[in-house]
Design a protein around this motif. Structure first.
Motif, mmCIF file in Angstrom:
data_model
loop_
_atom_site.group_PDB
_atom_site.id
_atom_site.type_symbol
_atom_site.label_atom_id
_atom_site.label_comp_id
_atom_site.label_asym_id
_atom_site.label_seq_id
_atom_site.Cartn_x
_atom_site.Cartn_y
_atom_site.Cartn_z
ATOM 1 N N HIS A 73 0.843 -1.195 0.000
ATOM 2 C CA HIS A 73 0.000 0.000 0.000
ATOM 3 C C HIS A 73 0.878 1.244 0.000
ATOM 4 O O HIS A 73 1.936 1.267 0.623
ATOM 5 N N ARG A 74 0.447 2.262 -0.707
ATOM 6 C CA ARG A 74 1.213 3.515 -0.789
ATOM 7 C C ARG A 74 1.530 4.075 0.592
ATOM 8 O O ARG A 74 2.619 4.604 0.811
ATOM 9 N N ASN A 75 0.586 3.975 1.530
ATOM 10 C CA ASN A 75 0.812 4.519 2.870
ATOM 11 C C ASN A 75 1.981 3.853 3.590
ATOM 12 O O ASN A 75 2.625 4.470 4.430
ATOM 13 N N THR A 76 2.252 2.594 3.260
ATOM 14 C CA THR A 76 3.389 1.893 3.869
ATOM 15 C C THR A 76 4.687 2.600 3.504
ATOM 16 O O THR A 76 5.551 2.821 4.357
ATOM 17 N N VAL A 77 4.836 2.985 2.253
ATOM 18 C CA VAL A 77 6.045 3.666 1.797
ATOM 19 C C VAL A 77 6.073 5.104 2.314
ATOM 20 O O VAL A 77 7.123 5.629 2.673
ATOM 21 N N VAL A 78 4.910 5.752 2.382
ATOM 22 C CA VAL A 78 4.829 7.107 2.931
ATOM 23 C C VAL A 78 5.298 7.094 4.392
ATOM 24 O O VAL A 78 6.083 7.951 4.814
ATOM 25 N N LYS A 79 4.850 6.102 5.158
ATOM 26 C CA LYS A 79 5.266 6.002 6.570
ATOM 27 C C LYS A 79 6.762 5.737 6.690
ATOM 28 O O LYS A 79 7.432 6.289 7.560
ATOM 29 N N LEU A 80 7.294 4.895 5.804
ATOM 30 C CA LEU A 80 8.727 4.599 5.818
ATOM 31 C C LEU A 80 9.537 5.876 5.582
ATOM 32 O O LEU A 80 10.472 6.182 6.334
ATOM 33 N N ALA A 81 9.189 6.630 4.565
ATOM 34 C CA ALA A 81 9.889 7.882 4.268
ATOM 35 C C ALA A 81 9.732 8.872 5.415
ATOM 36 O O ALA A 81 10.691 9.564 5.788
ATOM 37 N N HIS A 82 8.550 8.931 5.993
ATOM 38 C CA HIS A 82 8.300 9.836 7.107
ATOM 39 C C HIS A 82 9.131 9.440 8.328
ATOM 40 O O HIS A 82 9.684 10.301 9.011
ATOM 41 N N THR A 83 9.233 8.149 8.594
ATOM 42 C CA THR A 83 10.032 7.655 9.716
ATOM 43 C C THR A 83 11.480 8.102 9.592
ATOM 44 O O THR A 83 12.109 8.490 10.577
ATOM 45 N N TYR A 84 12.007 8.061 8.387
ATOM 46 C CA TYR A 84 13.399 8.450 8.154
ATOM 47 C C TYR A 84 13.545 9.919 7.764
ATOM 48 O O TYR A 84 14.635 10.357 7.395
ATOM 49 N N ARG A 85 12.447 10.673 7.856
ATOM 50 C CA ARG A 85 12.454 12.109 7.562
ATOM 51 C C ARG A 85 13.122 12.405 6.218
ATOM 52 O O ARG A 85 13.945 13.300 6.087
ATOM 53 N N SER A 86 12.752 11.617 5.214
ATOM 54 C CA SER A 86 13.355 11.737 3.893
ATOM 55 C C SER A 86 12.272 11.909 2.836
ATOM 56 O O SER A 86 11.160 11.417 2.999
ATOM 57 N N PRO A 87 12.602 12.591 1.747
ATOM 58 C CA PRO A 87 11.622 12.799 0.680
ATOM 59 C C PRO A 87 11.216 11.491 0.008
ATOM 60 O O PRO A 87 11.985 10.528 -0.014
ATOM 61 N N LEU A 88 10.019 11.498 -0.528
ATOM 62 C CA LEU A 88 9.484 10.343 -1.248
ATOM 63 C C LEU A 88 8.939 10.822 -2.588
ATOM 64 O O LEU A 88 8.159 11.771 -2.642
ATOM 65 N N LEU A 89 9.377 10.163 -3.655
ATOM 66 C CA LEU A 89 8.867 10.444 -4.993
ATOM 67 C C LEU A 89 8.107 9.222 -5.487
ATOM 68 O O LEU A 89 8.544 8.097 -5.262
ATOM 69 N N PHE A 90 6.979 9.446 -6.145
ATOM 70 C CA PHE A 90 6.229 8.363 -6.777
ATOM 71 C C PHE A 90 6.435 8.475 -8.278
ATOM 72 O O PHE A 90 6.373 9.571 -8.840
ATOM 73 N N CYS A 91 6.668 7.355 -8.924
ATOM 74 C CA CYS A 91 6.884 7.364 -10.362
ATOM 75 C C CYS A 91 6.708 5.961 -10.904
ATOM 76 O O CYS A 91 6.987 4.984 -10.224
ATOM 77 N N ASP A 92 6.270 5.872 -12.146
ATOM 78 C CA ASP A 92 6.247 4.588 -12.828
ATOM 79 C C ASP A 92 7.454 4.580 -13.760
ATOM 80 O O ASP A 92 7.419 5.155 -14.847
ATOM 81 N N LEU A 93 8.550 3.964 -13.301
ATOM 82 C CA LEU A 93 9.816 4.009 -14.035
ATOM 83 C C LEU A 93 9.779 3.265 -15.362
ATOM 84 O O LEU A 93 10.684 3.420 -16.177
ATOM 85 N N GLU A 94 8.733 2.474 -15.588
ATOM 86 C CA GLU A 94 8.643 1.750 -16.850
ATOM 87 C C GLU A 94 8.156 2.642 -17.990
ATOM 88 O O GLU A 94 8.256 2.276 -19.156
ATOM 89 N N ILE A 95 7.627 3.813 -17.668
ATOM 90 C CA ILE A 95 7.162 4.756 -18.678
ATOM 91 C C ILE A 95 8.261 5.795 -18.905
ATOM 92 O O ILE A 95 8.663 6.506 -17.986
#
Length: 180
Positions: A113-135
C-alpha cells in the motif's frame, strides 16, 4: 557490519555520485541511463546496488545521495530496502537520502500500500517520490529531478545545501503525515 557514512571519502572535484538501491536491475539501469543523459555542470556518476551493505572490497567514490527504490508490486523490494536502511549512517538522513516508489500507476496490482512507503519515508524524515519508471517520460522527469537533487547534495549549487533542500521538500509535504 559495514555502515555507509556520507563523509568517509573525500569529494571528487566537480563530481556528484548517486547510489541507486533496489532489487530490479533493469529498471535501475534505465533510470541511471536517463540520469546520465541530463545536461549538468557536474560530472554525474551513478552506482547501482541490489542491497546494502556494499562489499568492502569495492573501491568507490564518496556517495552524495542514496535513492532507495521500492517497487509497489513486490514485498521483497520493500523488505530489501528496510534491511538495507540498517547499513546507512544516521547523518545521511540529513538530506542525502530519498525514497522512490515505482509502480504506483497500476495501483490495482500493488502488493504494498502507498501509505506503507509514505510512513517509511516519514520515519526516516526523507523525501518520497512516486513514479512509474517503466514509462519513459516519467522516468526522464524523475531522472531530471534526481540529477538536480544530486547536484545540491554534492554541494555544486551555490547557496543551497542538502538540508535546505530537505526543509523545502518537507514544507511541501501533506500536513496530514503527522496523523499516520
Amino acid at each position: 557490519m559495514s555502515v555507509l557514512r556520507p563523509l568517509d571519502k573525500l569529494p571528487g572535484l566537480n563530481t556528484a555520485t548517486i547510489l541507486l538501491v533496489g532489487t530490479e536491475d533493469a529498471v535501475l539501469q534505465q533510470l541511471a541511463d536517463s540520469m546520465l543523459k541530463e545536461d549538468c555542470t557536474s560530472e554525474l556518476k551513478v552506482h547501482l546496488a541490489k542491497s546494502l551493505p556494499l562489499p568492502s572490497s569495492v573501491n568507490r567514490p564518496r556517495i552524495d545521495l542514496i535513492v532507495f527504490v521500492v517497487n509497489l508490486h513486490s514485498k521483497y523490494s520493500l523488505r530489501n530496502v528496510e534491511e538495507s536502511l540498517q547499513h546507512v549512517d544516521a547523518t545521511f538522513f540529513l538530506g542525502k537520502v530519498t525514497f522512490l516508489a515505482t509502480g504506483a500507476g497500476r495501483e490495482s496490482h500493488c502488493s504494498i500500500h502507498r501509505n506503507t512507503v509514505v510512513k517509511l519515508a516519514h520515519t526516516y524524515r526523507s523525501p518520497l517520490l512516486f513514479c512509474d519508471l517503466e514509462i519513459e517520460d516519467f522516468r526522464a522527469t524523475v531522472a531530471q529531478r534526481l540529477a538536480r537533487m544530486l547536484q545540491i547534495c554534492a554541494g555544486h549549487v551555490p547557496g543551497v545545501s542538502a538540508l535546505n533542500l530537505l526543509s523545502l521538500l518537507r514544507s511541501s509535504e501533506n500536513p496530514s503525515l503527522e496523523d499516520l
